[in-house]
Write an enzyme that holds these catalytic residues in place. Structure first.
Site, PDB file in Angstrom:
ATOM      1  N   LEU A 125      57.410  49.733  14.175  1.00 31.32           N
ATOM      2  CA  LEU A 125      57.018  48.374  14.559  1.00 31.32           C
ATOM      3  C   LEU A 125      55.587  48.389  15.103  1.00 31.32           C
ATOM      4  CD1 LEU A 125      57.608  45.352  15.341  1.00 31.32           C
ATOM      5  CD2 LEU A 125      58.604  46.223  17.472  1.00 31.32           C
ATOM      6  N   ILE A 157      55.057  56.495  16.513  1.00 30.34           N
ATOM      7  CA  ILE A 157      56.357  56.538  15.829  1.00 30.34           C
ATOM      8  C   ILE A 157      57.093  57.841  16.173  1.00 30.34           C
ATOM      9  CG2 ILE A 157      57.540  56.349  13.604  1.00 30.34           C
ATOM     10  CD1 ILE A 157      55.858  53.832  14.638  1.00 30.34           C
ATOM     11  N   ASP A 240      67.137  44.490  21.253  1.00 29.60           N
ATOM     12  CA  ASP A 240      68.131  44.007  22.221  1.00 29.60           C
ATOM     13  C   ASP A 240      69.279  45.013  22.361  1.00 29.60           C
ATOM     14  OD1 ASP A 240      66.777  41.634  22.672  1.00 29.60           O
ATOM     15  OD2 ASP A 240      67.901  40.517  21.146  1.00 29.60           O
ATOM     16  N   GLN A 279      69.079  65.859  58.019  1.00 29.86           N
ATOM     17  CA  GLN A 279      69.470  64.493  57.672  1.00 29.86           C
ATOM     18  C   GLN A 279      68.469  63.829  56.718  1.00 29.86           C
ATOM     19  OE1 GLN A 279      69.773  61.622  60.930  1.00 29.86           O
ATOM     20  NE2 GLN A 279      71.974  61.550  60.561  1.00 29.86           N
ATOM     21  N   ILE A 338      62.154  67.218  47.061  1.00 32.10           N
ATOM     22  CA  ILE A 338      63.167  68.069  47.697  1.00 32.10           C
ATOM     23  C   ILE A 338      62.922  69.541  47.357  1.00 32.10           C
ATOM     24  CG2 ILE A 338      65.643  68.660  47.650  1.00 32.10           C
ATOM     25  CD1 ILE A 338      66.198  65.621  47.569  1.00 32.10           C
ATOM     26  N   GLU A 364      59.821  51.264  23.837  1.00 26.83           N
ATOM     27  CA  GLU A 364      60.743  50.151  23.487  1.00 26.83           C
ATOM     28  C   GLU A 364      60.456  48.931  24.354  1.00 26.83           C
ATOM     29  OE1 GLU A 364      64.596  50.412  21.958  1.00 26.83           O
ATOM     30  OE2 GLU A 364      64.350  52.448  21.214  1.00 26.83           O
ATOM     31  N   THR A 366      57.285  47.819  27.378  1.00 28.34           N
ATOM     32  CA  THR A 366      56.985  48.191  28.762  1.00 28.34           C
ATOM     33  C   THR A 366      57.918  47.426  29.708  1.00 28.34           C
ATOM     34  OG1 THR A 366      55.427  46.375  29.021  1.00 28.34           O
ATOM     35  CG2 THR A 366      54.517  48.466  28.195  1.00 28.34           C
TER      36      THR A 366
HETATM   37  N1  COS Z   1      66.176  38.402  18.701  1.00 29.83           N
HETATM   38  C1  COS Z   1      66.002  37.583  17.656  1.00 29.83           C
HETATM   39  N2  COS Z   1      64.912  36.799  17.512  1.00 29.83           N
HETATM   40  C2  COS Z   1      63.967  36.874  18.460  1.00 29.83           C
HETATM   41  C3  COS Z   1      64.083  37.718  19.574  1.00 29.83           C
HETATM   42  C4  COS Z   1      65.248  38.496  19.677  1.00 29.83           C
HETATM   43  N3  COS Z   1      65.426  39.308  20.709  1.00 29.83           N
HETATM   44  N4  COS Z   1      62.997  37.589  20.339  1.00 29.83           N
HETATM   45  C5  COS Z   1      62.203  36.681  19.735  1.00 29.83           C
HETATM   46  N5  COS Z   1      62.795  36.265  18.584  1.00 29.83           N
HETATM   47  C6  COS Z   1      62.307  35.260  17.671  1.00 29.83           C
HETATM   48  C7  COS Z   1      62.109  33.969  18.425  1.00 29.83           C
HETATM   49  O1  COS Z   1      63.297  33.201  18.432  1.00 29.83           O
HETATM   50  C8  COS Z   1      60.995  33.293  17.670  1.00 29.83           C
HETATM   51  O2  COS Z   1      61.516  32.587  16.566  1.00 29.83           O
HETATM   52  P1  COS Z   1      61.493  30.964  16.580  1.00 29.83           P
HETATM   53  O3  COS Z   1      60.038  30.610  16.531  1.00 29.83           O
HETATM   54  O4  COS Z   1      62.261  30.593  15.365  1.00 29.83           O
HETATM   55  O5  COS Z   1      62.150  30.551  17.862  1.00 29.83           O
HETATM   56  C9  COS Z   1      60.164  34.448  17.141  1.00 29.83           C
HETATM   57  O6  COS Z   1      61.006  35.605  17.189  1.00 29.83           O
HETATM   58  C10 COS Z   1      58.951  34.695  18.003  1.00 29.83           C
HETATM   59  O7  COS Z   1      59.415  34.852  19.329  1.00 29.83           O
HETATM   60  P2  COS Z   1      58.501  34.674  20.611  1.00 29.83           P
HETATM   61  O8  COS Z   1      57.681  33.438  20.452  1.00 29.83           O
HETATM   62  O9  COS Z   1      59.365  34.821  21.810  1.00 29.83           O
HETATM   63  O10 COS Z   1      57.554  35.935  20.444  1.00 29.83           O
HETATM   64  P3  COS Z   1      56.378  36.442  21.357  1.00 29.83           P
HETATM   65  O11 COS Z   1      55.216  36.677  20.484  1.00 29.83           O
HETATM   66  O12 COS Z   1      56.223  35.569  22.571  1.00 29.83           O
HETATM   67  O13 COS Z   1      56.894  37.902  21.803  1.00 29.83           O
HETATM   68  C11 COS Z   1      58.066  39.491  23.111  1.00 29.83           C
HETATM   69  C12 COS Z   1      58.057  38.110  22.477  1.00 29.83           C
HETATM   70  C13 COS Z   1      56.873  39.701  24.021  1.00 29.83           C
HETATM   71  C14 COS Z   1      59.324  39.547  23.927  1.00 29.83           C
HETATM   72  C15 COS Z   1      58.090  40.561  21.987  1.00 29.83           C
HETATM   73  O14 COS Z   1      56.865  40.562  21.270  1.00 29.83           O
HETATM   74  C16 COS Z   1      58.357  41.951  22.486  1.00 29.83           C
HETATM   75  O15 COS Z   1      59.508  42.296  22.746  1.00 29.83           O
HETATM   76  N6  COS Z   1      57.303  42.785  22.607  1.00 29.83           N
HETATM   77  C17 COS Z   1      57.469  44.171  22.919  1.00 29.83           C
HETATM   78  C18 COS Z   1      57.674  44.947  21.664  1.00 29.83           C
HETATM   79  C19 COS Z   1      58.233  46.276  21.931  1.00 29.83           C
HETATM   80  O16 COS Z   1      59.248  46.442  22.567  1.00 29.83           O
HETATM   81  N7  COS Z   1      57.544  47.264  21.385  1.00 29.83           N
HETATM   82  C20 COS Z   1      57.965  48.616  21.525  1.00 29.83           C
HETATM   83  C21 COS Z   1      57.950  49.234  20.198  1.00 29.83           C
HETATM   84  S1  COS Z   1      59.471  49.670  19.603  1.00 29.83           S
HETATM   85  S2  COS Z   1      59.580  51.546  20.099  1.00 29.83           S
END
Ligand code: COS
Length: 381
Positions: A125, A157, A240, A279, A338, A364, A366
């Site tokens: 991603l 990755i 999630d 303690q 410790i 995954e 921050t």
């Molecule tokens: N499940 C399903 N759909 C999701 C979702 C989820 N958990 N989170 C967001 N979406 C959908 C939203 O519903 C939205 O669709 P709609 O426009 O139809 O409502 C779309 O995706 C965009 O969502 P949103 O506007 O919330 O996106 P943002 O750009 O604001 O980003 C965060 C949201 C910041 C939460 C997201 O980019 C994120 O999690 N970033 C961190 C990424 C990460 O964890 N990277 C680590 C790499 S993996 S090792």
């Protein structure tokens, strides 16, 4: 109400057997894996032999069908002795969950049995300019004839180069933003895929983290595992479920550090008595155990919500990852304290555990991102 918060016996038995395997076949190599920055092949072999490297794969595809809680316990117990080794089952779940959730039957039959047979599955991603802002990704996919052509690169990755399969999300229609993103499976043997040099990391040194490059990689439409434009939602929904596996790693690291510190407090004598008898040390150990138990309850509750796909999963998975990794950072530091000078050198594993714990606050998503996710999904709202 009886046993409401007690693990059913099958999970306790799973913990006992994974702990025994981890102590016998993984722990002895944890230090050299870290020092030599080498892939934990011994752990990979042991986990594979025991059916634990991709136990989450449903039974109809040859896996064990381990539910989310069982998978958490496997990862926790491996992380208790070696963080890098615990990334094997964690990355395999992360890489393959988009296929399990989004792929068709033919695609699952094609790749999942191979994952079970030992071919790893990574998740692509993040990019150099798209980390927290994941939907800003620029890896490009173009429709050409009946298929697709992929160009771009992914960063950070896990297990890149080791894994045979890669779930890759790419942008097909930039004007649509997150709605232009689609998910594909790319194989290591596909012409046009290559890997960067392993990153020189603070922790999790046994798990290679590399860039992945795609240079005109040609993919049939049978490689597409999301609807066109539904790749971002699939990638986010995957997180999630899998952020709970990071909580599991953090939990294992914290428990491992507490176990070492508690044992040491009885072995080490100063001022004519065990340091446990002071303690100040007792308070530290008690706080560490208390926080670990709180994190464990939250993580296991999140795992059950993942298994049942409950509507408050998004809050709970972010909360479990954030709370547990912050907790693990504090607990591993306390363990070093410790052990004193002995904690600061690599004769004992707690400094490695602290370096590993740091990453669980970062990857995954921050812990700042986790708080955004939590705030947007407050319980009861
Ligand atoms: N499940 C399903 N759909 C999701 C979702 C989820 N958990 N989170 C967001 N979406 C959908 C939203 O519903 C939205 O669709 P709609 O426009 O139809 O409502 C779309 O995706 C965009 O969502 P949103 O506007 O919330 O996106 P943002 O750009 O604001 O980003 C965060 C949201 C910041 C939460 C997201 O980019 C994120 O999690 N970033 C961190 C990424 C990460 O964890 N990277 C680590 C790499 S993996 S090792």
């Amino acid at each position: 109400m009886d046993n409401l918060f007690d693990l059913p016996s099958e999970y306790k038995e799973l913990r006992t057997s994974v702990r025994a395997l981890s102590e016998k076949e993984i722990a002895p190599f944890a230090q050299s894996v870290d020092e030599d920055h080498r892939f934990p092949q011994e752990a990979a072999n042991a986990l594979q032999k025991a059916g634990l490297s991709a136990a989450h794969v449903p039974t109809q595809y040859g896996g064990d069908g381990a539910d989310a809680l069982a998978t958490v316990i496997i990862i926790e117990e491996v992380a208790r002795v070696c963080g890098a080794s615990s990334l094997i089952p964690a990355v395999n779940k992360l890489g393959s969950l988009p296929l399990i959730m989004g792929g068709n039957e033919e695609q699952k039959q094609r790749w999942l049995p191979q994952l079970v047979s030992g071919k790893g599955f990574s998740y692509c991603l993040s990019e150099s300019e798209a980390g927290s802002d994941a939907s800003a990704l620029r890896t490009k996919v173009e429709r050409v004839g009946d298929g697709w052509v992929l160009n771009g690169s992914k960063k950070w990755i896990s297990n890149a180069g080791i894994s045979e399969f890669y779930t890759v999300v790419a942008q097909g229609e930039p004007t649509l933003g997150s709605k232009g993103i689609t998910a594909f499976i790319v194989e290591k043997s596909d012409p046009g895929i290559s890997f960067g040099a392993p990153e020189k990391k603070m922790g999790f040194r046994g798990s290679p983290t590399r860039e992945v490059y795609f240079d005109n990689v040609k993919l049939g439409d049978d490689r597409r595992i999301s609807e066109i434009g539904a790749g971002f939602a699939l990638a986010m929904n995957t997180l999630d479920h899998t952020r709970i596996t990071i909580a599991a790693q953090a939990l294992g690291l914290a428990q491992g550090a507490l176990d070492v510190a508690a044992r040491y407090s009885h072995e080490r004598k100063q001022f004519g008595k065990e340091i446990f008898d002071f303690q100040g040390v007792q308070f530290m150990l008690a706080d560490m155990a208390m926080n670990i138990e709180a994190a464990r309850q939250l993580t296991y509750a999140a795992a059950v919500k993942s298994e049942n796909n409950e509507k408050d999963l998004r809050f709970f998975s972010a909360a479990s990852k954030c709370f547990t990794s912050d907790m693990a950072m504090r607990i591993t530091q306390d363990a070093i304290q410790i052990l004193g000078g002995y904690g600061y050198v690599s004769d004992y594993p707690v400094e490695r555990m602290m370096r590993d714990a740091k990453l669980t606050q970062i990857y995954e998503g921050t812990n700042q991102i986790q708080r955004i996710v939590m705030a947007r999904n407050l319980p009861g709202s």
